[in-house]
Scaffold this active site. Structure first.
Site, mmCIF file in Angstrom:
data_model
loop_
_atom_site.group_PDB
_atom_site.id
_atom_site.type_symbol
_atom_site.label_atom_id
_atom_site.label_comp_id
_atom_site.label_asym_id
_atom_site.label_seq_id
_atom_site.Cartn_x
_atom_site.Cartn_y
_atom_site.Cartn_z
ATOM 1 N N GLU A 208 -7.701 -30.964 -16.573
ATOM 2 C CA GLU A 208 -8.760 -30.537 -17.487
ATOM 3 C C GLU A 208 -9.543 -29.344 -16.948
ATOM 4 O O GLU A 208 -10.625 -29.028 -17.424
ATOM 5 C CB GLU A 208 -9.683 -31.718 -17.788
ATOM 6 C CG GLU A 208 -8.896 -32.849 -18.457
ATOM 7 C CD GLU A 208 -9.732 -34.063 -18.810
ATOM 8 O OE1 GLU A 208 -10.946 -34.050 -18.523
ATOM 9 O OE2 GLU A 208 -9.170 -35.012 -19.378
ATOM 10 N N LYS A 343 -12.294 -39.485 -30.149
ATOM 11 C CA LYS A 343 -11.025 -38.818 -29.860
ATOM 12 C C LYS A 343 -10.145 -38.983 -31.087
ATOM 13 O O LYS A 343 -9.763 -40.106 -31.417
ATOM 14 C CB LYS A 343 -10.340 -39.466 -28.661
ATOM 15 C CG LYS A 343 -11.065 -39.254 -27.339
ATOM 16 C CD LYS A 343 -10.382 -40.063 -26.252
ATOM 17 C CE LYS A 343 -10.900 -39.686 -24.872
ATOM 18 N NZ LYS A 343 -10.382 -40.622 -23.855
#
EC number: 4.2.1.11
Length: 432
Positions: A208, A343
């Site tokens: 990430e 999400k």
């Protein structure tokens, strides 16, 4: 309906995500030529209640991770069900796919097939309406730019180091605009790199875009971030707050019912002891948010955490709620957590995602719109964050195009909104 917004063609393909794994991309074309394209993300640490991402399991292709079955489901079954339907009617589009799938967890057609189509239809409908996606979904009230939760140090499942918690984040709450928040984050990220170099620690970045140095403890991770904030010329607490994603299901020993912290010499903590451990960190450091502080099935522990810290800081359920309406309503009625991580691929369609956000808002829970560790250049989540005035976005660190693409899109949206754009900073945490 104007038949111009009818779905004419749906075409899916297998593309690559940011970790070199295949994922699904879907194109939708309407009768008037309006076009929408969406690519689906995938997660590393996946909650056991998430919608099912269909993988081929053919060991001779992509180590079994191919998505040709999901692609075929879009090109044949989903296309057959949706062809000629009105793209403007998102709820109906999603419901038709859910009915065609017929399972609770989207296991038959695959959440990746359904979500890719769902988002691509919305984009095509936005193009047909001559509106940017955030405006198409959110209407005229969509104008709040999210506070970014920037994951600059990784541990846990996302890294090979001696840090238990998966993410250590900075939140530039002192900024006056998203543009300024992004700059603050970038400056702190570069400062952190030089702090780590000075300590002869690794500055390679993880999935990430954050650093995963071999630190000796969870506290050391917090300390180096505070150093970096000050080195960049900012004040912790006033300008920048901290966030943790403990992802504690990853260090929960189910058989012993204990949390084992490797960074604390493999000490075993009961739920109550772990809650005290967090409370101690919160009293010492400017931490405003903790995600997945306890295991997704440890509801008693979660209740304790919520009683102890729920008025002081944001307690985000990710694995706990998996963006799922049933799980969220259980959480709300039991007084567990005060925030939900959103999400899109955990639930698997746009309309269900919007329903979860709506339910959270009604219960005075905050929303954090989130990426996954396996991302693409797709920027839909930037639009969802603004469309719903979610107030927070979690989309990685300040490196890697798969993360930066989302931030860049938010810059463009802020510019387009002009004077009507809002960045709330600290006031985002309205329920504390």
């Amino acid at each position: 309906m104007s038949h111009h917004s009818q779905i004419q063609k749906i075409q899916a393909r297998e593309i690559m995500d940011s970790r070199g794994n295949p994922t699904v991309e879907v194109d939708v074309i309407l009768l008037d030529g309006s076009f929408g394209r969406a690519a689906v993300p995938s997660g590393a640490s996946t909650g056991e209640y998430e919608a099912v991402e269909l993988r081929d399991g053919d060991k001779h292709r992509y180590l079994g991770k191919g998505v040709l079955k999901a692609v075929e489901h879009v090109n044949l079954k989903i296309q057959e069900v949706l062809k000629g339907e009105n793209a403007i009617d998102q709820n109906r589009i999603d419901q038709l796919m859910l009915d065609a799938d017929g399972t609770k967890n989207k296991g038959k057609l695959g959440a990746n097939a359904i979500l890719g189509t769902s988002l691509a239809v919305a984009k095509a409908a936005a193009a047909h309406s001559k509106l940017p996606l955030y405006r198409y979904i959110g209407g005229n009230f969509a104008r709040e730019l999210p506070v970014p939760m920037m994951n600059i140090i990784n541990g846990g499942a996302h890294a090979d180091n001696n840090v238990d918690f998966q993410e250590f984040m900075i939140l530039p709450v002192g900024a006056k605009s998203f543009r300024e928040a992004l700059r603050m984050g970038a400056e702190i990220f570069h400062s952190l790199k030089s702090v780590l170099k000075g300590k002869k620690l690794n500055t390679a970045v993880g999935d990430e875009g954050g650093f995963a140095p071999d630190l000796t403890s969870n506290v050391e991770a917090i300390e180096v971030i505070l150093q970096a904030i000050e080195k960049a010329g900012y004040k912790p607490e006033k300008d920048v707050l901290l966030g943790l994603d403990a992802a504690s299901s990853e260090f929960y020993d189910k058989s012993k019912k204990k949390y084992v912290l490797g960074a604390e010499n493999n000490k075993e903590f009961s739920s109550a002891e772990l809650v005290d451990y967090y409370a101690n960190l919160v009293s010492k450091y400017p931490i405003i948010t903790i995600e997945d502080g306890l295991d997704e099935n440890d509801w008693d522990g979660w209740k304790l955490l919520s009683e102890k810290l729920g008025k002081k800081i944001q307690l985000v359920g990710d694995d706990l709620f998996v963006t799922n309406i049933e799980k969220l309503s259980k959480g709300i009625s039991s007084g567990v957590g005060n925030s939900i991580l959103i999400k899109v691929n955990q639930i698997g369609s746009l309309s269900e995602t919007l329903s979860s956000i709506e339910m959270a808002k009604k219960a005075k829970y905050t929303n954090v719109v989130s990426h996954r560790s396996g991302e693409t250049e797709d920027v839909t989540i930037s639009h969802i964050a603004v469309a719903t005035n979610a107030g927070q976005i979690k989309t990685g660190s300040l490196s890697r195009t798969d993360r930066i693409a989302k931030y860049n899109e938010l810059l463009r949206i802020e510019e387009e909104l002009g004077k009507s754009a809002v960045y709330k900073g600290r006031e985002t945490f309205y329920n504390l």
